[in-house]
Design an enzyme around this catalytic site. Structure first.
Site, mmCIF file in Angstrom:
data_model
loop_
_atom_site.group_PDB
_atom_site.id
_atom_site.type_symbol
_atom_site.label_atom_id
_atom_site.label_comp_id
_atom_site.label_asym_id
_atom_site.label_seq_id
_atom_site.Cartn_x
_atom_site.Cartn_y
_atom_site.Cartn_z
ATOM 1 N N ASN A 9 -4.882 0.542 -1.125
ATOM 2 C CA ASN A 9 -5.149 1.980 -1.016
ATOM 3 C C ASN A 9 -3.932 2.609 -0.335
ATOM 4 O O ASN A 9 -3.775 2.554 0.877
ATOM 5 C CB ASN A 9 -6.423 2.201 -0.180
ATOM 6 C CG ASN A 9 -6.764 3.675 -0.025
ATOM 7 O OD1 ASN A 9 -6.146 4.530 -0.639
ATOM 8 N ND2 ASN A 9 -7.757 3.964 0.799
ATOM 9 N N LYS A 11 -3.067 5.654 -0.099
ATOM 10 C CA LYS A 11 -3.375 6.947 0.554
ATOM 11 C C LYS A 11 -2.259 7.968 0.272
ATOM 12 O O LYS A 11 -1.625 7.892 -0.777
ATOM 13 C CB LYS A 11 -3.637 6.749 2.054
ATOM 14 C CG LYS A 11 -4.691 5.688 2.312
ATOM 15 C CD LYS A 11 -5.227 5.686 3.719
ATOM 16 C CE LYS A 11 -6.218 4.540 3.875
ATOM 17 N NZ LYS A 11 -6.853 4.469 5.174
ATOM 18 N N HIS A 93 -14.594 7.317 0.141
ATOM 19 C CA HIS A 93 -13.849 6.757 1.275
ATOM 20 C C HIS A 93 -14.195 7.585 2.517
ATOM 21 O O HIS A 93 -14.377 8.802 2.419
ATOM 22 C CB HIS A 93 -12.344 6.799 0.981
ATOM 23 C CG HIS A 93 -11.554 6.030 1.992
ATOM 24 N ND1 HIS A 93 -11.273 6.537 3.241
ATOM 25 C CD2 HIS A 93 -11.010 4.788 1.955
ATOM 26 C CE1 HIS A 93 -10.584 5.635 3.921
ATOM 27 N NE2 HIS A 93 -10.413 4.561 3.159
ATOM 28 N N GLU A 95 -12.453 8.749 4.767
ATOM 29 C CA GLU A 95 -11.540 9.878 5.004
ATOM 30 C C GLU A 95 -11.933 11.079 4.155
ATOM 31 O O GLU A 95 -11.738 12.227 4.546
ATOM 32 C CB GLU A 95 -10.091 9.439 4.722
ATOM 33 C CG GLU A 95 -9.580 8.529 5.842
ATOM 34 C CD GLU A 95 -8.486 7.568 5.428
ATOM 35 O OE1 GLU A 95 -7.904 7.733 4.339
ATOM 36 O OE2 GLU A 95 -8.212 6.632 6.206
ATOM 37 N N GLU A 165 -16.573 -0.643 4.795
ATOM 38 C CA GLU A 165 -15.420 -0.276 5.619
ATOM 39 C C GLU A 165 -15.903 0.383 6.914
ATOM 40 O O GLU A 165 -16.156 1.596 6.933
ATOM 41 C CB GLU A 165 -14.533 0.717 4.862
ATOM 42 C CG GLU A 165 -13.844 0.131 3.657
ATOM 43 C CD GLU A 165 -12.498 0.807 3.437
ATOM 44 O OE1 GLU A 165 -11.498 0.102 3.490
ATOM 45 O OE2 GLU A 165 -12.457 2.030 3.250
ATOM 46 N N GLY A 171 -7.420 1.703 9.825
ATOM 47 C CA GLY A 171 -6.128 2.164 10.335
ATOM 48 C C GLY A 171 -5.966 2.022 11.837
ATOM 49 O O GLY A 171 -5.056 2.601 12.431
ATOM 50 N N SER A 211 -8.214 -2.528 8.505
ATOM 51 C CA SER A 211 -7.147 -3.228 9.241
ATOM 52 C C SER A 211 -6.901 -4.667 8.793
ATOM 53 O O SER A 211 -6.516 -5.528 9.595
ATOM 54 C CB SER A 211 -7.416 -3.176 10.755
ATOM 55 O OG SER A 211 -7.297 -1.850 11.217
ATOM 56 N N GLY A 232 -5.339 -0.820 3.352
ATOM 57 C CA GLY A 232 -4.592 0.429 3.497
ATOM 58 C C GLY A 232 -3.193 0.167 4.039
ATOM 59 O O GLY A 232 -2.251 -0.110 3.281
HETATM 60 P P1 PGA Z 1 -6.476 0.109 6.691
HETATM 61 O O1 PGA Z 1 -7.169 1.081 5.622
HETATM 62 O O2 PGA Z 1 -6.237 -1.197 6.019
HETATM 63 O O3 PGA Z 1 -5.246 0.816 7.118
HETATM 64 O O4 PGA Z 1 -7.462 -0.035 7.819
HETATM 65 C C1 PGA Z 1 -8.209 0.617 4.792
HETATM 66 C C2 PGA Z 1 -8.781 1.757 4.011
HETATM 67 O O5 PGA Z 1 -8.850 2.875 4.525
HETATM 68 O O6 PGA Z 1 -9.191 1.603 2.863
#
Ligand code: PGA
Length: 278
Positions: A9, A11, A93, A95, A165, A171, A211, A232
């Site tokens: 992802n 982003k 997601h 976000e 998630e 993140g 993460s 991500g």
């Molecule tokens: P991350 O993001 O690996 O940076 O935690 C994962 C995601 O948001 O899909």
């Protein structure tokens, strides 16, 4: 045996030229035998990603999708427009849920729209830190999953991907304990069994995101219930992402069984030019 899936992802992190450089490196470095690898760039990069990965096993997905077919929806991209370029689409997601007010109802409509156009929805669910601290993970994840799948048939659920998630892990560098993630994934599968039956529960892919990196993947890859990973931050580093894929791939056993049916109904066969715009 379900095929493992690793999804990048990207982003809103890279420029168009930066994305191309990254994807060319992915193309050279990712060598997966059994694992499905999906890359989800921004809408702007989907077309070029599709070109770069043509002839490889790497699939392209979108980070979102809209549920309407066409019309006055400034800024949106329909499943019909995406079809042919993206084989997967992330929906709901956290976000998008928190920054753009996406409710479970919207997520359910997006998941159904994707599935009906032959695009595999990657439906995200997960609790926030307060909910986790209050011991509400199971309740929150159950509620979100049930509501987000409410417009899908059992067959469509079987062909979907559900991504657990935890929001506090996204993140932040703080991953969920692999054993706990495995337990949540098992609970989701049990829920699917109750809602859609055993066969659907056996087929649906349930993955973890939050993460994941090239080091902690080893701990996760041992867990039996987790069918793959949504990555991500680490996906921005081609070496790290290739290592994650490699670790998952080496731990994979069994035959690749993942198949997605083509949509039955023909969409948009009529000529647009004859239609009066409102
Ligand atoms: P991350 O993001 O690996 O940076 O935690 C994962 C995601 O948001 O899909």
């Amino acid at each position: 045996m379900r095929q493992k899936i690793v999804i990048a992802n990207i982003k809103m992190n890279l420029s168009v030229p930066e994305n191309s450089v990254l994807f060319e490196k992915y193309k050279k470095e990712i060598a997966s035998e059994r694992t499905e690898v999906v890359v989800c760039p921004s809408y702007l990069d989907i077309y070029s990603a599709e070109g770069i990965f043509k002839g490889t096993k790497i699939k392209v997905g979108s980070q979102d999708i809209f549920y309407e077919e066409e019309g006055r929806y400034t800024g949106e991209i329909s499943p019909d427009q995406l079809k042919g370029f993206a084989e997967y689409s992330i929906v709901g997601h956290s976000e998008r849920r928190s920054n753009f007010g996406e409710t479970d109802k919207i997520v359910a409509k997006k998941a159904a729209a994707a599935a009906r156009h032959g695009i595999v929805p990657i439906i995200c669910v997960g609790e926030n830190l307060h909910e986790k601290m209050d011991g509400l993970t199971k309740l929150v994840v159950t509620g979100q999953t049930e509501a987000s799948l409410s417009e899908l048939t059992a067959k469509e659920v079987a062909e979907s991907v559900i991504a657990y998630e935890p929001i506090w892990a996204i993140g932040t560098g703080h991953t969920c304990d692999p054993g706990t993630a495995n337990e949540v994934v098992r609970n989701i599968r049990n829920l699917i069994k109750v809602l859609f039956g055993e066969k659907t529960a056996e087929k649906v892919h349930i993955i973890y995101g939050g993460s994941i990196d090239e080091k902690n993947i080893k701990g996760f890859a041992k867990e039996k219930e987790i069918d793959g990973y949504l990555v991500g931050t680490a996906s921005l580093n081609h070496t790290a992402f290739a290592k994650i894929v490699d670790t998952v791939d080496k731990g994979s056993v069994g035959k690749i069984t993942r198949k997605v049916s083509k949509p039955k109904s023909k969409t948009k066969t009529k000529k647009k030019t004859t239609k009066k715009k409102k």
